[in-house]
Scaffold this active site. Structure first.
Site: not given
Ligand code: KIV
Length: 273
Positions: A49-50, A118, A120, A187
């Site tokens: 989500d980055s 994924k 968090e 992280e």
């Molecule tokens: O959103 C993302 O790109 C991430 C990674 C940096 C682990 O969670």
């Protein structure tokens, strides 16, 4: 008749089985063309989500909607054929209850054809991880700095800076392992803590700004390519792609202005690269 593809994708259980073995290589990817390039070199691609910050100009990952993750997830699956594709669940789509998390994660898996999701959070996500895994959704957990919590953390800060905070982070790692996550992203934690977590759990730890001794590493692709205007201190730039793009566009602009491009003999059509 079914058509068998000759290349088989890496699966979440195969990543899990790599604990303590050959280092797991992963990168974020948001589009088909970067996925196609990275596919040969990495074990998994994360549609992180980055992408909200890297590609869409948001200040944090908090505003990212589910449909945007699905759109980019589809592109990465289309562009790759070998790497496991993991899609991030964005803020607000999984925290409320395990059943809401399942509904949204199942939508992501059905619409993108990715192999895992994924999310968090450590201890607080225990029931949700168990609920998803029991119902066929492989989960990559994410502990330490969890960027979706930026508003409660007060910024993108390294976690576990004080030794007194280590036990809670170690507990998070053990809980996500017990709940059934196939691996855990760690992280922005101090290297000795990341090493301790790697020894404490039987699933692979995937470090980002953590320790070279994690079972694998992940970076934001644009950061390691030298394409992001600002990068975290721990990032090593393995390329200077931003500067190369700038140079190429400058050259193109000058050829257009000089009326030397396109050359008169050029015809429209595709050429093989
Ligand atoms: O959103 C993302 O790109 C991430 C990674 C940096 C682990 O969670």
């Amino acid at each position: 008749m079914s058509v068998q593809k000759s290349i088989r994708r890496i699966t979440a259980p195969e990543i899990q089985a790599r604990k303590g073995g050959e280092a797991i290589v992963s990168l974020t990817s948001y589009h088909a063309h970067t996925a196609a390039i990275a596919d040969k070199h990495v074990d998994f691609l994360l549609v992180g989500d980055s992408l909200g910050m890297v590609m869409h100009g948001f200040e944090s990952t908090v505003p990212v909607p589910l449909d945007l993750m699905i759109m980019h997830g589809k592109a990465v699956v289309r562009g790759s054929e070998r790497a496991l594709v993991v899609v991030d669940m964005p803020f607000g789509t999984y925290e409320e209850s395990p059943s809401i998390a399942f509904r949204n994660a199942a939508k992501v898996m059905k619409e993108t054809d990715c192999g895992a999701i994924k999310l968090e959070g450590g201890a607080r996500m225990k029931e949700t991880i168990r609920f998803l895994v029991d119902r066929g959704i492989p989960v990559l957990a994410h502990i330490g700095l969890t960027p979706q919590s930026i508003n409660t953390l007060g910024g993108f800060k390294a976690q576990g800076r004080e030794k007194e905070q280590w036990a809670a982070i170690e507990e998070d790692a053990k809980i996500v392992e017990e709940a059934g996550a196939f691996a855990v992203v760690v992280e922005a934690v101090a290297a000795p803590l990341a090493d301790r977590l790697t020894k404490a759990v039987s699933i692979p730890t995937i470090g980002i700004g953590a320790s070279a001794n994690c079972d694998g590493q992940i970076l934001v692709m644009e950061d390691m390519l030298g394409l992001s205007p600002r990068v975290p201190k721990f990032v090593k730039e393995f390329g200077k792609v931003g500067a190369q793009i700038d140079k190429a566009i400058k050259l193109y602009a000058s050829e257009v202005r000089e009326r030397s491009f396109p050359a008169p003999e050029q015809t429209y059509g595709m050429k093989k690269k």
